[in-house]
Design a protein around this motif. Structure first.
Motif, short mmCIF file in Angstrom:
data_model
loop_
_atom_site.label_atom_id
_atom_site.label_comp_id
_atom_site.label_asym_id
_atom_site.label_seq_id
_atom_site.Cartn_x
_atom_site.Cartn_y
_atom_site.Cartn_z
N ASN A 33 0.62 -1.60 -0.23
CA ASN A 33 -0.26 -0.14 -0.26
C ASN A 33 1.12 1.08 -0.37
OD1 ASN A 33 -3.20 -0.86 0.87
ND2 ASN A 33 -1.62 -2.03 1.81
N ASN A 34 2.03 1.15 -0.85
CA ASN A 34 2.81 2.27 -1.05
C ASN A 34 2.89 2.80 0.60
OD1 ASN A 34 3.76 4.30 -2.82
ND2 ASN A 34 2.55 5.77 -2.06
N ASN A 35 3.44 2.27 0.84
CA ASN A 35 3.98 1.88 2.25
C ASN A 35 2.99 2.47 3.38
OD1 ASN A 35 6.82 1.89 3.72
ND2 ASN A 35 6.84 4.47 4.08
N ALA A 36 2.02 2.79 3.31
CA ALA A 36 1.06 3.12 4.48
C ALA A 36 0.71 1.82 4.98
CB ALA A 36 -0.03 4.04 3.30
N ILE A 37 0.29 2.11 6.01
CA ILE A 37 -0.79 0.64 6.62
C ILE A 37 -1.75 1.31 6.55
CG2 ILE A 37 -1.35 -0.40 8.81
CD1 ILE A 37 2.03 0.04 9.28
N PRO A 38 -3.30 0.55 6.26
CA PRO A 38 -4.47 0.60 5.81
C PRO A 38 -5.01 0.61 7.42
CG PRO A 38 -3.62 -0.29 3.99
CD PRO A 38 -2.54 -1.14 5.37
N PRO B 22 -0.60 15.38 -6.34
CA PRO B 22 -0.73 14.35 -5.34
C PRO B 22 0.15 13.97 -5.94
CG PRO B 22 -2.53 14.11 -6.87
CD PRO B 22 -2.13 15.69 -6.32
N GLY B 23 1.83 13.14 -5.84
CA GLY B 23 2.09 11.99 -6.14
C GLY B 23 2.90 10.71 -6.52
N THR B 24 3.57 9.88 -6.86
CA THR B 24 3.55 8.64 -7.36
C THR B 24 2.81 8.12 -6.15
OG1 THR B 24 5.28 8.99 -8.29
CG2 THR B 24 4.35 7.04 -8.70
N GLY B 25 1.32 7.56 -6.74
CA GLY B 25 0.78 6.48 -6.16
C GLY B 25 -0.11 7.00 -5.18
N LEU B 26 -0.48 8.53 -5.06
CA LEU B 26 -0.92 9.05 -4.09
C LEU B 26 -2.51 9.65 -5.01
CD1 LEU B 26 1.25 11.32 -1.91
CD2 LEU B 26 0.22 8.65 -0.89
N HIS B 27 -4.09 9.53 -4.23
CA HIS B 27 -4.75 10.26 -4.75
C HIS B 27 -5.81 10.92 -3.79
CE1 HIS B 27 -4.40 6.16 -6.35
NE2 HIS B 27 -4.30 5.52 -5.75
N TYR B 28 -6.28 12.44 -4.29
CA TYR B 28 -6.79 13.37 -3.89
C TYR B 28 -7.83 13.23 -3.60
CZ TYR B 28 -8.25 18.30 -3.38
OH TYR B 28 -8.78 19.46 -3.15
N ASN B 29 -8.11 13.76 -2.41
CA ASN B 29 -9.69 13.62 -1.84
C ASN B 29 -9.87 14.73 -0.99
OD1 ASN B 29 -11.94 13.05 -0.32
ND2 ASN B 29 -11.54 10.69 -1.19
N PRO B 30 -10.57 16.21 -1.09
CA PRO B 30 -10.69 16.63 0.00
C PRO B 30 -11.20 16.74 1.24
CG PRO B 30 -12.01 16.75 -2.20
CD PRO B 30 -11.25 15.75 -2.35
N TYR B 31 -11.56 15.55 1.12
CA TYR B 31 -12.36 14.88 2.96
C TYR B 31 -10.83 14.51 3.03
CZ TYR B 31 -16.45 16.36 0.63
OH TYR B 31 -17.33 16.71 -0.18
N ASN C 73 -4.03 14.11 0.26
CA ASN C 73 -3.82 12.90 -0.18
C ASN C 73 -3.40 11.23 0.20
OD1 ASN C 73 -2.94 14.69 -3.00
ND2 ASN C 73 -1.68 15.67 -1.67
N LEU C 74 -4.29 10.93 -0.52
CA LEU C 74 -4.22 9.10 0.37
C LEU C 74 -3.40 8.48 -0.27
CD1 LEU C 74 -7.05 8.27 1.44
CD2 LEU C 74 -6.71 10.02 -0.49
N ALA C 75 -3.24 7.27 0.45
CA ALA C 75 -2.10 6.61 -0.03
C ALA C 75 -3.29 5.11 -1.28
CB ALA C 75 -1.45 5.47 0.09
N MET C 76 -4.70 4.45 -0.63
CA MET C 76 -6.21 4.38 -0.93
C MET C 76 -6.18 4.41 -2.30
SD MET C 76 -9.31 3.45 1.27
CE MET C 76 -9.61 4.65 1.43
N ALA C 77 -6.05 3.79 -2.92
CA ALA C 77 -6.99 4.46 -4.78
C ALA C 77 -8.77 4.23 -4.45
CB ALA C 77 -6.83 3.61 -5.24
N LYS C 78 -9.15 5.02 -5.13
CA LYS C 78 -10.92 5.00 -4.84
C LYS C 78 -11.44 3.67 -4.84
CE LYS C 78 -15.11 6.25 -7.52
NZ LYS C 78 -15.34 7.07 -8.79
#
Length: 269
Positions: A138-143, A180-189, A194-199
Motif C-alpha cells: 500500500n505504497n508504504n501506508a498501513i491501512p 498528489p505524488g506517485t501512488g497518491l490520490h486526491y481527496n479533499p475530505y 492526498n492518500l495512498a488508498m485508491a478510489k
C-alpha cells in the motif's frame, strides 16, 4: 543582595506581562492545505437521532461491501463472526459465512503456521501477515483497522462516507506542492488532501441479493452504516435503556413531589 535580585526578577515579570497584554499577539499563518480541505457531508442513517434503530438490510449490504471490497486491505480485528448474528443471520448462515474465510492457525504437532476454515468464534482475519507486508502492498501506508473507525476519526460516520465518495481530480488552483505524488490520490475530505488508498468503490462493483442498485453512493452509505454498528453494536440498546431510565426518573420525581405535597399539605411553608 537577595532583595535587589528579587526586585529585579519581579520587575522583569511585570514588564513581560505588560508587553504580553499590550503588544500585538502572534498570529498563526493558516496552512495552505487547510483551505482546500472540505468539511464532511452529513449522511443520514437509521441509527441516528433520539430513537435510533438498526436497518438490518442495510447492515447486511454494508457487510457485503466490506467483505468483497474493503477486506482486501482493511482488517476488522474486534468483530467475531458470531457477532453478525445480530444483523439478522441464522446460526447456520453464520457458520457458512465464517467457513468462507481462511484464518491462521498453528499446527500443535509441528508448530508450523497454517490456515483453516473459519469458525463462528473466530474474528475477521487480517488481510496481511504483518505491518511490513501491509506497507509493501500500500505504497508504504498501513491501512487502518476499521472496527472503530467511525469513532476514531473526527467527523465519525460523515467522514467515512465523505471520504469514500470524495475522490476527484485536483483543482486547477491547487499549489504544486499539494498535488498528489506517485501512488497518491486526491481527496479533499482527507486532512492532507492526498492518500495512498485508491478510489475503492465503483458503480455495480457488488451485486446485492435484495436487488438494491449498487451505486457508489449507496455502497458508501451501506458500508458506513455497517462500520457504525461494528464500532458500537450496543448503540440502540444503550439509547433504549437511557430512555427507560429517563422516564423512570421522571415518574419517580412526579410521585415524590405529589407525596411531598400530600404529607405537608396542612403545614405552613
Amino acid at each position: 543582595m537577595v532583595r535587589p535580585l528579587g526586585f529585579l526578577v519581579g520587575l522583569g515579570f511585570i514588564t513581560a506581562l505588560v508587553l504580553a497584554i499590550f503588544t500585538t499577539p502572534l498570529k498563526n499563518e493558516p496552512n495552505v492545505a487547510y483551505s482546500f480541505v472540505k468539511h464532511p457531508r452529513h449522511v443520514k442513517l437509521a441509527s441516528d437521532g433520539l430513537v435510533p434503530h438498526w436497518d438490518k438490510a442495510q447492515l447486511q449490504r454494508g457487510m457485503q461491501v466490506y467483505k468483497e471490497v474493503c477486506s482486501a486491505c482493511h482488517s476488522l480485528n474486534l468483530v467475531a463472526f458470531r457477532n453478525i448474528q445480530d444483523l439478522g443471520y441464522t446460526e447456520g448462515q453464520v457458520k457458512t459465512f465464517a467457513k468462507g474465510f481462511q484464518v491462521p492457525s498453528v499446527n500443535p504437532d509441528t508448530g508450523e503456521v497454517a490456515t483453516r476454515d473459519g469458525l463462528p468464534s473466530d474474528h475477521f482475519p487480517a488481510p496481511y501477515a504483518n505491518d511490513v507486508a501491509a506497507r509493501a502492498a500500500n505504497n508504504n501506508a498501513i491501512p487502518p483497522d476499521l472496527s472503530l473507525i467511525t469513532k476514531a476519526r473526527e467527523g465519525g460516520k460523515d467522514y467515512v462516507y465523505s471520504l469514500l465518495t470524495g475522490y476527484q481530480n485536483p483543482p486547477a488552483n491547487l499549489p504544486a506542492e499539494l498535488k498528489p505524488g506517485t501512488g497518491l490520490h486526491y481527496n479533499p475530505y482527507f486532512p492532507n488532501l492526498n492518500l495512498a488508498m485508491a478510489k475503492p468503490l465503483a458503480d455495480n462493483q457488488v451485486t446485492y441479493a435484495d436487488g438494491t442498485k449498487a451505486s457508489v453512493d449507496q455502497m458508501a452509505k451501506d458500508v458506513t452504516a455497517f462500520l457504525v454498528w461494528t464500532a458500537e453494536p450496543k448503540l440502540v440498546k444503550r439509547v433504549q435503556v437511557g430512555w427507560a431510565v429517563f422516564f423512570f426518573l421522571l415518574i419517580f420525581t412526579v410521585l415524590a413531589y405529589l407525596s411531598y405535597r400530600n404529607i405537608w399539605a396542612d403545614k405552613k411553608h
